[in-house]
Write a protein that holds these residues in place. Structure first.
Motif, PDB file in Angstrom:
ATOM      1  N   PRO A  39       0.927  -1.044  -0.045  1.00 59.19           N
ATOM      2  CA  PRO A  39      -0.147  -0.006  -0.063  1.00 59.19           C
ATOM      3  C   PRO A  39       0.859   1.171  -0.078  1.00 59.19           C
ATOM      4  CG  PRO A  39      -0.065  -1.231   2.023  1.00 59.19           C
ATOM      5  CD  PRO A  39       0.801  -2.315   1.236  1.00 59.19           C
ATOM      6  N   VAL A  40       0.387   2.335  -0.744  1.00 57.68           N
ATOM      7  CA  VAL A  40       1.007   3.494  -0.741  1.00 57.68           C
ATOM      8  C   VAL A  40       0.357   4.375   0.001  1.00 57.68           C
ATOM      9  CG1 VAL A  40       2.298   3.446  -2.846  1.00 57.68           C
ATOM     10  CG2 VAL A  40      -0.140   3.948  -2.895  1.00 57.68           C
ATOM     11  N   LYS A  41       0.978   5.436   0.493  1.00 58.28           N
ATOM     12  CA  LYS A  41       0.343   6.729   1.227  1.00 58.28           C
ATOM     13  C   LYS A  41       0.055   7.621   0.037  1.00 58.28           C
ATOM     14  CE  LYS A  41       2.204   6.788   5.991  1.00 58.28           C
ATOM     15  NZ  LYS A  41       3.107   7.639   6.840  1.00 58.28           N
ATOM     16  N   LYS A  42      -1.016   7.867   0.048  1.00 56.29           N
ATOM     17  CA  LYS A  42      -1.281   9.035  -1.097  1.00 56.29           C
ATOM     18  C   LYS A  42      -0.755  10.326  -0.722  1.00 56.29           C
ATOM     19  CE  LYS A  42      -5.885   7.058  -2.218  1.00 56.29           C
ATOM     20  NZ  LYS A  42      -7.262   7.110  -2.119  1.00 56.29           N
ATOM     21  N   LYS A  43      -0.523  11.187  -1.842  1.00 55.61           N
ATOM     22  CA  LYS A  43       0.163  12.243  -1.802  1.00 55.61           C
ATOM     23  C   LYS A  43      -0.708  13.384  -0.975  1.00 55.61           C
ATOM     24  CE  LYS A  43       3.544  12.312  -5.412  1.00 55.61           C
ATOM     25  NZ  LYS A  43       3.788  12.494  -6.933  1.00 55.61           N
ATOM     26  N   GLU A  44      -1.986  13.305  -1.464  1.00 57.68           N
ATOM     27  CA  GLU A  44      -3.310  14.173  -1.043  1.00 57.68           C
ATOM     28  C   GLU A  44      -3.315  13.758   0.428  1.00 57.68           C
ATOM     29  OE1 GLU A  44      -6.915  13.617  -3.267  1.00 57.68           O
ATOM     30  OE2 GLU A  44      -5.624  13.383  -5.155  1.00 57.68           O
ATOM     31  N   SER A  45      -3.412  12.816   0.772  1.00 54.46           N
ATOM     32  CA  SER A  45      -3.623  12.664   2.211  1.00 54.46           C
ATOM     33  C   SER A  45      -2.478  13.113   3.137  1.00 54.46           C
ATOM     34  CB  SER A  45      -3.883  11.206   2.628  1.00 54.46           C
ATOM     35  OG  SER A  45      -2.753  10.381   2.257  1.00 54.46           O
ATOM     36  N   LEU A  46      -1.206  12.864   2.564  1.00 49.02           N
ATOM     37  CA  LEU A  46       0.052  13.447   3.335  1.00 49.02           C
ATOM     38  C   LEU A  46       0.081  14.864   3.479  1.00 49.02           C
ATOM     39  CD1 LEU A  46       2.884  11.359   1.693  1.00 49.02           C
ATOM     40  CD2 LEU A  46       2.315  11.661   4.109  1.00 49.02           C
ATOM     41  N   LEU A  47      -0.466  15.572   2.188  1.00 51.55           N
ATOM     42  CA  LEU A  47      -0.602  17.182   2.303  1.00 51.55           C
ATOM     43  C   LEU A  47      -1.811  17.490   3.397  1.00 51.55           C
ATOM     44  CD1 LEU A  47       0.203  17.913  -1.496  1.00 51.55           C
ATOM     45  CD2 LEU A  47       1.351  18.604   0.606  1.00 51.55           C
ATOM     46  N   ALA A  48      -2.881  16.544   3.268  1.00 53.65           N
ATOM     47  CA  ALA A  48      -4.315  17.175   3.987  1.00 53.65           C
ATOM     48  C   ALA A  48      -3.855  16.902   5.414  1.00 53.65           C
ATOM     49  CB  ALA A  48      -5.133  16.037   3.567  1.00 53.65           C
TER      50      ALA A  48
ATOM     51  N   ASN B  74      -7.444   5.684 -10.021  1.00 54.56           N
ATOM     52  CA  ASN B  74      -6.561   5.449  -8.877  1.00 54.56           C
ATOM     53  C   ASN B  74      -5.460   4.292  -9.181  1.00 54.56           C
ATOM     54  OD1 ASN B  74      -5.389   5.293  -6.384  1.00 54.56           O
ATOM     55  ND2 ASN B  74      -6.504   3.621  -5.812  1.00 54.56           N
ATOM     56  N   ILE B  75      -5.919   3.250 -10.214  1.00 46.69           N
ATOM     57  CA  ILE B  75      -4.967   2.304 -10.454  1.00 46.69           C
ATOM     58  C   ILE B  75      -3.894   2.785 -11.479  1.00 46.69           C
ATOM     59  CG2 ILE B  75      -4.952   0.136 -11.880  1.00 46.69           C
ATOM     60  CD1 ILE B  75      -7.790  -0.490 -10.374  1.00 46.69           C
ATOM     61  N   THR B  76      -4.508   3.854 -12.325  1.00 45.28           N
ATOM     62  CA  THR B  76      -3.728   4.040 -13.525  1.00 45.28           C
ATOM     63  C   THR B  76      -2.844   5.191 -12.962  1.00 45.28           C
ATOM     64  OG1 THR B  76      -5.709   4.328 -14.589  1.00 45.28           O
ATOM     65  CG2 THR B  76      -3.942   4.648 -15.848  1.00 45.28           C
ATOM     66  N   SER B  77      -3.053   6.086 -12.025  1.00 44.57           N
ATOM     67  CA  SER B  77      -2.304   7.131 -11.709  1.00 44.57           C
ATOM     68  C   SER B  77      -1.500   7.156 -10.171  1.00 44.57           C
ATOM     69  CB  SER B  77      -2.870   8.382 -11.958  1.00 44.57           C
ATOM     70  OG  SER B  77      -4.140   8.453 -11.481  1.00 44.57           O
ATOM     71  N   ASN B  78      -2.069   6.413  -9.251  1.00 49.61           N
ATOM     72  CA  ASN B  78      -1.552   6.651  -7.971  1.00 49.61           C
ATOM     73  C   ASN B  78      -0.803   5.201  -7.574  1.00 49.61           C
ATOM     74  OD1 ASN B  78      -2.493   9.041  -7.361  1.00 49.61           O
ATOM     75  ND2 ASN B  78      -4.476   8.189  -6.361  1.00 49.61           N
ATOM     76  N   ILE B  79      -1.465   3.853  -8.139  1.00 53.42           N
ATOM     77  CA  ILE B  79      -0.782   2.664  -7.655  1.00 53.42           C
ATOM     78  C   ILE B  79       0.477   2.301  -8.404  1.00 53.42           C
ATOM     79  CG2 ILE B  79      -1.125   0.227  -7.383  1.00 53.42           C
ATOM     80  CD1 ILE B  79      -3.139   1.868  -5.626  1.00 53.42           C
ATOM     81  N   PRO B  80       1.694   2.053  -7.772  1.00 52.72           N
ATOM     82  CA  PRO B  80       2.626   1.761  -8.543  1.00 52.72           C
ATOM     83  C   PRO B  80       2.683   0.770  -9.731  1.00 52.72           C
ATOM     84  CG  PRO B  80       3.298   2.134  -6.059  1.00 52.72           C
ATOM     85  CD  PRO B  80       1.880   1.853  -6.217  1.00 52.72           C
ATOM     86  N   PHE B  81       3.130   1.107 -10.794  1.00 54.20           N
ATOM     87  CA  PHE B  81       2.953  -0.160 -11.784  1.00 54.20           C
ATOM     88  C   PHE B  81       1.425  -0.283 -12.180  1.00 54.20           C
ATOM     89  CE2 PHE B  81       7.427  -0.865 -10.297  1.00 54.20           C
ATOM     90  CZ  PHE B  81       7.949  -0.388 -11.558  1.00 54.20           C
ATOM     91  N   GLY B  82       0.495   0.318 -11.545  1.00 55.18           N
ATOM     92  CA  GLY B  82      -0.866   0.217 -12.098  1.00 55.18           C
ATOM     93  C   GLY B  82      -1.048   0.259 -13.389  1.00 55.18           C
ATOM     94  N   TRP B  83      -0.321   1.487 -13.951  1.00 51.43           N
ATOM     95  CA  TRP B  83      -0.739   1.833 -15.495  1.00 51.43           C
ATOM     96  C   TRP B  83      -0.317   0.733 -16.175  1.00 51.43           C
ATOM     97  CZ3 TRP B  83       3.984   1.346 -17.837  1.00 51.43           C
ATOM     98  CH2 TRP B  83       4.954   1.525 -17.206  1.00 51.43           C
TER      99      TRP B  83
END
Lengths: 146, 226
Positions: A39-48, B74-83
């Motif tokens: 799981p990744v920490k979303k950039k938005e939530s980090l800023l929020a 979200n899959i395409t732009s946030n998740i690593p290698f989702g694209w």
């Protein structure tokens, strides 16, 4: 029989090459898989998580100021010296920056005339959703958003 | 290392008799064929790729009208290698149609569908229809304007059939218009029904190929007699 597909390499060598290429491909894919699943920490939530503050005197009573918050444009309205509102400035129709109109007491989008209340509620026009609202309050002589 | 392998092999062999099975399969005569014979294998490999990437997309995709588009973004732009995973799924789907078309053309032009292989041709046609249904249902899932209207048009087509058309259209859509019900139906068909059906059909398809052998070209058969 004349065989044009004659085999020049040993079976063992071929299997070794095959195993090596599978290993390379496999480890490459394994890396992608792990990165995809962790799981990744979303950039938005980090800023929020952060809050921003501006001096109360920066905005005149009844007027507004547009600033950047959590990577997004936010319009801050100072109704009185104790009452402030922070609303996302991106119109939910096509993303133009909405303007606060102090006479009509509403946000008006310059692009297609969508109108929003202070609460973000759609009053008129083509906007499909209300504007997201951010918490804002007056602390001492500062306006704190977030 | 060699010793461990031997112990495991012997353990399995004494219980399952795998040596005989492996010898039978590995020492099988493989006919020399040209590249036009590879498209069936290419289609099958692409299907396996679709299964794998599909499972990975399923981890983050949400089949609701509210969240479908956002989760795909979200899959395409946030998740690593989702694209990459989504791209592989989309392009794999396109290439699968191409590979199946090439495979079918080869069978058709070399008349490999003739007796005793008619059953396999019919299973192949079913597999083509399943793949097209896969494409049609998968197209709606991102819930974009394109997918919404493509599905509207696509379900209007059976709607134009006299008498029963209107009922078929409502059955596919789950109502008068494309809605959450339609998305749920297409999602279930795409991720549960079709993978099962295609997997069973592919196993049968390959089983029959093993049973009857590859339909070799006439030139191969005549050179063997020399």
């Amino acid at each position: 029989m004349n065989n044009q597909y004659s085999i020049n390499r040993s079976r063992r060598g071929f299997i070794k090459q095959l195993a090596a290429s599978f290993f390379l491909l496999g480890s490459g894919f394994f890396y992608v898989l792990i990165r995809y699943l962790v799981p990744v920490k979303k950039k938005e939530s980090l800023l929020a998580d952060k809050t921003i503050s501006i001096p109360l005197s920066d905005i005149e009573t009844g007027l507004s100021q547009t600033l950047r918050f959590a990577g997004k444009p936010v319009v801050v309205v100072k109704v009185s010296s104790s009452e402030v509102y922070a609303v996302s400035a991106a119109c939910t129709h096509l993303g133009c920056i909405v303007k606060w109109n102090n006479i009509e007491k509403q946000f008006i989008c310059p692009c297609h005339g969508a109108k929003f209340a202070l609460s973000g509620k759609v009053l008129d026009g083509p906007a499909p959703k209300p504007l997201p609202v951010f918490p804002a309050k007056v602390v001492g002589d500062k306006i704190v958003i977030g | 290392m060699k010793k461990i392998f031997e112990i495991i092999f012997n353990f399995l062999d004494t219980r399952l008799g795998i040596k005989e099975v492996l010898e039978k399969d590995l020492c099988k005569r493989v006919p020399i064929l040209n590249w036009t014979y590879y498209f069936g294998g290419v289609s099958a490999s692409l299907f396996m790729l679709q299964l794998l990437t599909g499972i990975l997309l399923f981890i983050y995709y949400q089949p609701t009208t509210e969240e479908a588009y956002n989760s795909v973004m979200n899959i395409t732009s946030n998740i690593p290698f989702g694209w990459l995973i989504r791209g592989m799924h989309v392009w794999g789907a396109h290439l699968m149609i191409v590979a199946i078309f090439c495979h079918m053309s080869r069978i058709f032009f070399q008349a490999s569908y003739k007796n005793p292989r008619e059953i396999n041709w019919m299973i192949g046609v079913l597999l083509l229809l399943c793949t097209l249904t896969f494409s049609f249902t998968g197209y709606l899932l991102p819930w974009t304007q394109l997918s919404y209207w493509a599905t509207t048009v696509g379900t209007e087509v059976p709607g134009s059939v006299p008498i029963v058309g209107e009922y078929i259209k409502i059955l596919i859509r789950g109502g008068e218009s494309i809605s959450q019900i339609t998305l749920s139906r297409f999602f279930v068909i795409h991720v549960t029904v079709l993978p099962l059906v295609v997997l069973i059909l592919v196993i049968t398809h390959l089983g029959i190929v093993r049973l009857l052998g590859i339909s070799e070209p006439v030139s191969n058969l005549s050179s063997e007699g020399e």
